[in-house]
Motif scaffolding. Sequence first.
Motif, PDB file in Angstrom:
ATOM      1  N   GLU A  64      22.019  -4.403   0.458  1.00  0.00           N
ATOM      2  CA  GLU A  64      22.348  -3.781   0.455  1.00  0.00           C
ATOM      3  C   GLU A  64      22.185  -2.658   1.122  1.00  0.00           C
ATOM      4  N   ASN A 122      21.071  -2.815   4.627  1.00  0.00           N
ATOM      5  CA  ASN A 122      22.756  -2.547   5.570  1.00  0.00           C
ATOM      6  C   ASN A 122      22.585  -1.251   5.654  1.00  0.00           C
ATOM      7  N   GLN A 123      22.812  -0.377   4.977  1.00  0.00           N
ATOM      8  CA  GLN A 123      23.446   0.842   5.011  1.00  0.00           C
ATOM      9  C   GLN A 123      22.046   1.874   5.728  1.00  0.00           C
ATOM     10  N   ASP A 181      20.666   0.588   8.579  1.00  0.00           N
ATOM     11  CA  ASP A 181      21.391  -0.063   9.495  1.00  0.00           C
ATOM     12  C   ASP A 181      22.570   0.671  10.302  1.00  0.00           C
ATOM     13  N   LYS A 182      23.238   0.438   9.223  1.00  0.00           N
ATOM     14  CA  LYS A 182      24.960   1.099   9.625  1.00  0.00           C
ATOM     15  C   LYS A 182      24.599   2.440  10.603  1.00  0.00           C
ATOM     16  N   LEU A 183      23.896   3.313   9.309  1.00  0.00           N
ATOM     17  CA  LEU A 183      23.742   4.826   9.871  1.00  0.00           C
ATOM     18  C   LEU A 183      22.567   4.886  11.106  1.00  0.00           C
ATOM     19  N   ASN A 184      22.015   3.650  11.786  1.00  0.00           N
ATOM     20  CA  ASN A 184      21.237   3.730  13.033  1.00  0.00           C
ATOM     21  C   ASN A 184      19.709   4.703  12.299  1.00  0.00           C
TER      22      ASN A 184
END
Length: 409
Positions: free
Chosen positions: A275, A278-279, A281-284
């Motif tokens: 998780e 994933n955070q 990656d989500k915020l690049n």
Amino acid sequence: MKKHILLITQYFYPESFRINDIACEWVKRGYKVTVLTGIPNYPMGKFYEGYSKKSRTREVWNGVKIIRIPLIPRGNSGNKILNAAGMIANYFSFLRSGYKWVKSKEAADINPNLVFTYEVSPMTQALIGVWYAKKYKIPSYLYVQDLWPENVEMVTGIKSSLVIGPINRMVDKIYRETDTIFTTSQSFVEAIVNRKKRVNRNKVHYWPQYAEDFYVPMEPQEQYEKELGNNSFKIAFTGNIGTAQGLDVLPKAAQILKDENVEFIIVGDGRYQTEFQNQIDKLNVRNKFTFIRRVQAEEIPIILSRCQAAFISFTNISFWDKTIPAKLQSYMACGKPIIASASGETKKIIAEASCGICSQIGDPASLAEGIREMMTMNLSELQKNSRLYFENHFNKKMLMDQMDEYFNN
């Protein structure tokens, strides 16, 4: 002749907990040490290779005799409900095995002089120490790392008296029937003494954690040069990647610092790792993070030698105000400046030591501002202060000498 210690701990070598070093130090000091523990499965929730309910249940490691009793592994399904069920099964299977063991011939034959329980969650394991000490009429010692039921309420969110009531009664029994209680922070002392069923202050003592002897300041080592050889300002986090650590503040801070030459080095693994990634990656902000697998504790100072600072954080829950995380001593032993997203005891020590910056807990903007400030500070001064505070307050010889006095008085 030094005494024989029966050490009860659900977690022991090859699981990485500081009690491993304490047990070895006791052996060096002439004590005989027998450990009652479980089958290693922390933190990933499955038995370590080579261990099972039938293999390596009795062994000797560094002069420590190890007795491993059956338990159900914690599991790691990715489902919160199944994970919770697995943890409960893990806790109570160890307790059940411990109850049976206390009544066994092996338990009667080992003939220790005292019982010492090392309590990181679950507190249930301390019942085994209470049962053994009472049955064989020997002194019992308890080292409290996690407060119950506070820890249960925080992790599960459960506050129902139907659940918390029985836990409180269990904890009261453990504290009442234990002769000497040690805690990792002064706040823990106050929390235990001031319970509804008060505990005699004379038997509760602050005994902070130390760091093993291999945690020392180092010049940058050649090892890990490939991963950490660039010229960025590196901030290391080492240890378990779980929800309690509050690491979700890091990707958000990294996004704020996207134009700064800052890199976060994450060493370890845990249930929250997927998780967390994933955070990121989500915020690049993947370019701001380097992940290194879980390593032997002896490698941590080598990794820290290539980092300018070390990081500590918690979730924004008041319970953590009372806690001093073990990694704080490790970082300070290595002479690292510390950046924290924390409050309470951790914030107090960082301020007393003048060894870093403590930002508002859970606040990425405050953390980013603190990192920018540290990048302009005199790091060599912070390094010196960090190591000096460790030597004055968390020195291993000093603390183990104190423990000798407790045992022998």
